[in-house]
Scaffold this motif. Structure first.
Motif, PDB file in Angstrom:
ATOM      1  N   VAL A 189       0.810  -1.217   0.000  1.00 18.30           N
ATOM      2  CA  VAL A 189       0.000   0.000   0.000  1.00 18.30           C
ATOM      3  C   VAL A 189       0.843   1.267   0.000  1.00 18.30           C
ATOM      4  O   VAL A 189       0.323   2.352   0.125  1.00 18.30           O
TER       5      VAL A 189
ATOM      6  N   SER B 185      -2.345   6.651   5.808  1.00 19.27           N
ATOM      7  CA  SER B 185      -2.049   7.489   4.652  1.00 19.27           C
ATOM      8  C   SER B 185      -0.607   7.978   4.684  1.00 19.27           C
ATOM      9  O   SER B 185       0.038   7.970   5.732  1.00 19.27           O
TER      10      SER B 185
ATOM     11  N   ASP C 284      -0.259   4.882  -1.222  1.00 19.24           N
ATOM     12  CA  ASP C 284      -1.710   4.971  -1.314  1.00 19.24           C
ATOM     13  C   ASP C 284      -2.301   5.246   0.063  1.00 19.24           C
ATOM     14  O   ASP C 284      -1.623   5.123   1.079  1.00 19.24           O
TER      15      ASP C 284
ATOM     16  N   HIS D  45      -8.286  -0.704  -8.052  1.00 18.89           N
ATOM     17  CA  HIS D  45      -7.505  -1.660  -7.268  1.00 18.89           C
ATOM     18  C   HIS D  45      -8.448  -2.665  -6.614  1.00 18.89           C
ATOM     19  O   HIS D  45      -9.258  -2.282  -5.760  1.00 18.89           O
TER      20      HIS D  45
ATOM     21  N   LEU E 111      -6.908  12.502   0.926  1.00 18.08           N
ATOM     22  CA  LEU E 111      -6.187  12.498  -0.351  1.00 18.08           C
ATOM     23  C   LEU E 111      -5.802  13.904  -0.843  1.00 18.08           C
ATOM     24  O   LEU E 111      -4.929  14.061  -1.669  1.00 18.08           O
TER      25      LEU E 111
ATOM     26  N   GLN F  65      -7.658   5.841  -7.739  1.00 20.38           N
ATOM     27  CA  GLN F  65      -6.392   5.164  -8.023  1.00 20.38           C
ATOM     28  C   GLN F  65      -5.484   5.109  -6.801  1.00 20.38           C
ATOM     29  O   GLN F  65      -4.560   4.302  -6.742  1.00 20.38           O
ATOM     30  N   ARG F  66      -5.732   5.959  -5.840  1.00 21.26           N
ATOM     31  CA  ARG F  66      -4.825   6.102  -4.697  1.00 21.26           C
ATOM     32  C   ARG F  66      -5.345   5.449  -3.423  1.00 21.26           C
ATOM     33  O   ARG F  66      -4.781   5.640  -2.347  1.00 21.26           O
ATOM     34  N   VAL F  67      -6.420   4.668  -3.543  1.00 17.69           N
ATOM     35  CA  VAL F  67      -7.013   4.023  -2.369  1.00 17.69           C
ATOM     36  C   VAL F  67      -6.903   2.503  -2.505  1.00 17.69           C
ATOM     37  O   VAL F  67      -7.241   1.949  -3.553  1.00 17.69           O
ATOM     38  N   GLN F  68      -6.430   1.862  -1.457  1.00 14.34           N
ATOM     39  CA  GLN F  68      -6.326   0.400  -1.429  1.00 14.34           C
ATOM     40  C   GLN F  68      -6.976  -0.129  -0.158  1.00 14.34           C
ATOM     41  O   GLN F  68      -6.651   0.320   0.941  1.00 14.34           O
TER      42      GLN F  68
END
Length: 197
Positions: free
Chosen positions: A53, A168, A56, A123, A195, A91-94
């Motif tokens: 991660v 984060s 992300d 993802h 974010l 795109q930046r979250v898992q």
């Protein structure tokens, strides 16, 4: 809320009723680092959570696929919340789901179950497991309760902490904890704030 207090240790919480908080979840005054743990993913391969991660926003949740209510509701809400973000933020979250019932939640079962919630997301949700001892040791590092699963007449029940933890950048630290019953709009609001902060 005993499970939450375990997670926080000495960190204070700014409740979502606070007029000074930017978040709707419970904000941690002292961020908690993402533990360096290696589990088994749904392909049966070892996966280091920090590596998976890195860069992300990571959302970590402990639960089990036979859960009749909270776990599937939480996963569905997280999927819907992420879909409401702009595509660049998605795109930046898992999301990482760590099973507390690894005996029944095989890698294939985890993947099939998680596919119900992450369709269309950039993802796929990570499904992670290991031996019960490994999972419980991992849960302890997160401050999450994970008791031994019980089977009665073929029905599995498992007592576990149901908080959703957000980590984060820049140092992969937890800044927020959401409790059961959090609204989709609140997840989306807080993810966007994380974010764009």
């Amino acid at each position: 809320m005993p499970a939450l207090s375990l997670l926080l240790g000495c960190a204070a919480v700014t409740g979502n009723g606070s007029s000074t908080s930017r978040y709707r979840g419970d904000e941690l005054s002292t961020p908690v680092p993402l533990p360096a743990v290696t589990l088994t993913d749904t392909a049966g391969k070892p996966l280091n959570l920090q590596t998976a991660v890195k860069g992300d926003v990571a959302i970590v949740y402990f639960g089990y696929t036979n859960c009749p209510d909270v776990c599937p509701t939480t996963m569905a809400d997280l999927g819907n919340a992420i879909r409401k973000l702009p595509s660049a933020e998605q795109q930046r979250v898992q999301v990482a789901f760590i099973t507390t019932d690894p005996q029944h939640d095989t890698p294939a079962r985890l993947r099939s179950w998680l596919d119900n919630f992450d369709a269309g997301l950039p993802h796929p949700f990570l499904g992670l497991g290991g031996s019960l001892a490994t999972v419980q040791a991992t849960a302890k590092k997160f401050g999450v309760v994970a008791e031994n699963p019980q089977t009665d007449n073929g029905k599995v029940t498992d007592t576990h902490g149901a908080q959703v933890i957000a980590f984060s950048p820049p140092n992969e630290q937890a800044h927020l904890v959401w409790l059961p019953g959090t609204k989709v709009s609140d997840y989306t609001h807080d993810l966007h704030t994380l974010l764009t902060s």
